[in-house]
Design an enzyme around this catalytic site. Structure first.
Site, PDB file in Angstrom:
ATOM      1  N   HIS A  47       5.660  11.495  -1.968  1.00  0.00           N
ATOM      2  CA  HIS A  47       5.468  12.660  -1.097  1.00  0.00           C
ATOM      3  C   HIS A  47       6.205  13.841  -1.716  1.00  0.00           C
ATOM      4  O   HIS A  47       7.424  13.766  -1.892  1.00  0.00           O
ATOM      5  CB  HIS A  47       6.023  12.397   0.305  1.00  0.00           C
ATOM      6  CG  HIS A  47       5.392  11.250   1.026  1.00  0.00           C
ATOM      7  ND1 HIS A  47       5.721   9.932   0.760  1.00  0.00           N
ATOM      8  CD2 HIS A  47       4.460  11.219   2.013  1.00  0.00           C
ATOM      9  CE1 HIS A  47       5.018   9.145   1.559  1.00  0.00           C
ATOM     10  NE2 HIS A  47       4.247   9.889   2.329  1.00  0.00           N
ATOM     11  N   ASP A  91       1.290  12.603  -1.277  1.00  0.00           N
ATOM     12  CA  ASP A  91       0.786  12.849   0.074  1.00  0.00           C
ATOM     13  C   ASP A  91       1.534  13.996   0.744  1.00  0.00           C
ATOM     14  O   ASP A  91       2.707  14.248   0.455  1.00  0.00           O
ATOM     15  CB  ASP A  91       0.998  11.611   0.949  1.00  0.00           C
ATOM     16  CG  ASP A  91      -0.052  10.543   0.743  1.00  0.00           C
ATOM     17  OD1 ASP A  91      -0.815  10.641  -0.236  1.00  0.00           O
ATOM     18  OD2 ASP A  91      -0.087   9.595   1.547  1.00  0.00           O
TER      19      ASP A  91
END
Length: 262
Positions: free
Chosen positions: A219, A74
């Site tokens: 992430h 993400d």
């Protein structure tokens, strides 16, 4: 890479990271069973075993037979994403990237193109990381449509998947996603890499939670995450896992717009 704007981007990334960290409690509640959010599992979408499905760019896999797991990232692209793509290419592992627009897609367009060209799934994480359940319908549409337009312009392919910031979603978000042709994808494994730069700890957290049909949330904007990826991949391969994108995890079924998958 880095680009002339890398210092500015890094500052912006860290500010965004602080916002994500501040929302960690809400994220945990959203995924801990404290809500009545209805989600579909990959196995419920796939159906019974049959002929193998093609995993574009990474050989043949059928997750009705194979022990599959999906690696997802993400909030990129970032200054770490080029190294991540090198690792994934070396390990022959596909991933699904849920990209942010502002200060990410618009700062690293060449990495968006590379992700698509190398067989990864490119999807949306909104334009500004706005919490969609706090926005009105027109704002939700803009948050979802703007990255879709940019990703389609850069890759030639319009996203069919999105991940709501913090995993926060509701009926209004579902309806607008259905209207825009988007399915929502949550996760089953989180390293909480927004809380630490310790790559060994990130690896440990992922390995402790991983199971068949899992969707791993990481992430690629944090310093400790990308260095953890080779060890995560090697350890899970040793356990017999096959890495796939989210669409491959669901195949031969597919994600339906307006539905939520985890």
């Amino acid at each position: 890479m880095p680009s002339p704007t890398s210092k500015m981007t890094k500052t912006g990334t860290r500010l965004r990271g602080a916002a994500i960290l501040a929302a960690a409690a809400s994220l945990t509640l959203a995924l801990s069973g404290c809500t009545k959010l209805e989600t579909a599992s990959p196995s419920s979408v796939r159906g019974a075993p049959g002929p193998q499905a093609r995993a574009a760019g990474f050989g043949t896999v059928d997750c009705r037979r194979a022990k599959c797991i999906a690696l997802t990232f993400d909030a990129g692209p970032s200054e770490h994403s080029a190294r991540l793509l090198d690792i994934l290419e070396e390990k022959q592992v596909p991933a699904t990237f849920f990209l942010l627009g502002e200060r990410h897609i618009d700062t690293y367009p060449e990495l968006v193109r590379r992700m698509a060209a190398e067989g990864h799934e490119v999807a949306s994480h909104t334009w500004t990381h706005r919490i969609l359940t706090d926005a009105d319908p027109d704002e939700i549409r803009e948050e979802l449509e703007r990255p879709n337009r940019e990703i389609e312009r850069l890759t030639g392919r319009r996203p069919t998947l999105m991940r709501p910031p913090q995993g926060r979603t509701d009926d209004t978000v579902h309806d607008i996603c259905r209207e825009l042709g988007l399915a929502e994808v949550l996760w089953t494994v989180t390293a909480k890499d927004y809380t630490t730069d310790d790559s060994d700890l990130i690896t440990k957290r992922v390995l402790e939670q991983s199971s068949r049909d899992g969707i791993i949330l990481l992430h690629d904007i944090y310093d400790g995450t990308v260095p953890a990826v080779p060890g995560i991949i090697d350890a899970l391969k040793q356990r017999g896992y096959v890495f796939v994108t989210v669409p491959q995890l669901l195949a031969p079924g597919k994600a339906e717009p307006g539905e939520v998958y985890r």
